[in-house]
Design an enzyme around this catalytic site. Structure first.
Site, PDB file in Angstrom:
ATOM      1  CG  HIS A   1      -0.286  -0.020   2.538  1.00  0.00           C
ATOM      2  ND1 HIS A   1       0.445   1.033   3.041  1.00  0.00           N
ATOM      3  CD2 HIS A   1      -0.248  -0.985   3.498  1.00  0.00           C
ATOM      4  CE1 HIS A   1       0.898   0.741   4.239  1.00  0.00           C
ATOM      5  NE2 HIS A   1       0.505  -0.495   4.542  1.00  0.00           N
TER       6      HIS A   1
ATOM      7  CB  CYS B   1       1.659  -3.716   4.952  1.00  0.00           C
ATOM      8  SG  CYS B   1       0.090  -4.193   5.701  1.00  0.00           S
TER       9      CYS B   1
END
Length: 430
Positions: A147, A155
């Site tokens: 992202h 992440c």
């Protein structure tokens, strides 16, 4: 044109079956519909790639790189873009459990339903963790993504500009008919030198398994077919007859294409020679890696305490090789009543400690001042005694002096009397 329409129809049908629509990856968000830069399009054309041809992504933690590879007209893939990963959390090594803040490693699959144009991190797509391998090992975790926003807690985070391009590559490939693309996430480039550097790491056996898939792609430049049996990844294997792969069961009898087998054997001979040389060579330092489920649980506890608003170390604790747990002394934010109560208790304890230290310091100063005063008094007493001794000796010195001076005075008196007598005698003629 007819084939293109049919392909699009199949794609939409697949999306509907997955519980989403085309808007899952195109939507109406302008940021999700930005075209790739003209420079990238020109490079794609030069390499024989179509704008809507399939893609693949590779991630290398230690090097901090995310690569996008794209299929050429000859069916093989070539790299088309490389990005610096803005941030990933955790260390080298796989993700074990929810809350360990580890970015996953392994072979993952991204489908249109995983694309999120309305992400709070600008744009994002879920990488598909946990996969079959992870579930076979009882690993847990949700919402592991690539992202934007340059902020990560498990992440792979990119800048907003980077994620717009990566998102566009995926979006265009889905529009061209690709139903899913592969993400290969590695701890580092799996060269002989790097494998030799990390040969004593607790994650080494897992990394050796990942390397098999890495090698297959290096040899073929085609995403490997990935299956799991006996809790291991297996690549490009075709089970015989009606046999199937069971993630936790025994691997079925299977085969691989003969050209691949031959190419892999040749590749391995070269690798083994390079590995042996690398073992003997002076290697660069390794980076920290997670030490299994034990460290994962320690970090998970830190994550849960943080979520409850407790005041904890600003960074997750680490498990050292000797089994000790190390955490930074810097404390994190206070964002809940519980955290504020903890902070107040810590502040009270700190104030009490400081007051006790000041009390001890004051006592020490008083003792030092008293000792200094006693020493000064003793010096004065000794000085007074010495002065008295000098004064007591002064009369004796005077008397002695007078005694020494007396004879000359008597002599002067006797001389005077003799002179008087002589004068009187002269008067009376005697």
């Amino acid at each position: 044109m007819i084939a293109r329409i049919a392909r699009t129809g199949l794609l939409l049908a697949a999306l509907a079956a997955a519980g989403c629509t085309e808007s899952s990856y195109t939507d109406f968000a302008p940021k999700a519909n930005k075209s790739l830069p003209p420079k990238v399009i020109a490079e794609m054309n030069a390499k024989g790639m179509k704008r809507n041809s399939p893609v693949l992504a590779r991630i290398f933690k230690e090097e901090g790189k995310l690569e996008v590879w794209k299929q050429k007209t000859n069916g093989r893939y070539d790299i088309i873009a490389s990005y610096d990963i803005c941030k990933y959390s955790g260390k080298l090594g796989p993700k074990f459990i929810e809350g360990d803040r580890q970015a996953p490693e392994g072979f993952y699959t991204v489908r249109p339903a995983h694309m999120n144009p309305n992400s709070s991190y600008h744009l994002s797509f879920n990488i598909g963790y946990p996969n079959t391998y992870d579930r076979a090992h009882g690993r847990t975790g949700t919402n592991l993504m690539v992202h934007g926003g340059c902020s990560s807690s498990g992440c792979y985070s990119m800048t907003d500009e980077q994620i717009e391009q990566i998102y566009a590559f995926a979006r265009d490939s889905f529009a061209g008919g690709q139903t899913e693309f592969q993400i290969q996430a590695f701890p580092f480039r799996m060269t002989a030198a790097n494998m030799a550097r990390y040969r004593n790491d607790p994650n080494y056996e897992f990394w050796k398994n990942l390397k098999e898939g890495y090698d297959h792609f290096e040899i073929t430049k085609v995403p490997p077919k990935v299956d799991v049996c006996e809790k291991r990844y297996v690549f490009n294997r075709i089970p015989e007859g009606a046999a199937a792969f069971s993630p936790t069961g025994a691997c079925p009898v299977s085969t691989q294409p003969e050209p691949l087998v031959s190419a892999y054997q040749t590749y391995q001979k070269t690798y083994e020679a390079a590995f042996a040389s690398a073992v003997d060579a002076k290697a660069t330092a390794t980076k920290p890696s997670i030490k299994g489920i034990k460290e994962a649980k320690i970090v998970q506890d830190w994550t849960h305490r943080r979520a409850r608003g407790e005041r904890i170390s600003i960074e997750p604790p680490s498990l050292e090789d000797d089994g000790t747990v190390v955490a930074t002394s810097r404390m994190g934010r206070i964002d809940s009543p519980a955290g504020r109560r903890m902070a107040a208790a810590e502040a009270e304890a700190e104030a009490k400690k400081k007051a006790e230290e000041e009390k001890l310091a004051a006592k020490k100063r008083a003792e030092e001042e008293k000792a200094a005063a006693l020493a000064a008094a003793q010096e004065r007493k000794e000085a007074t005694a010495a002065q008295a001794s000098v004064v007591a000796q002064q009369p004796e010195a005077t008397a002695s002096t007078d005694a020494v001076a007396a004879p000359p005075a008597e002599e002067q008196k006797s001389g005077l009397l003799s002179s008087v007598r002589k004068r009187i005698g002269n008067i009376f003629g005697s």
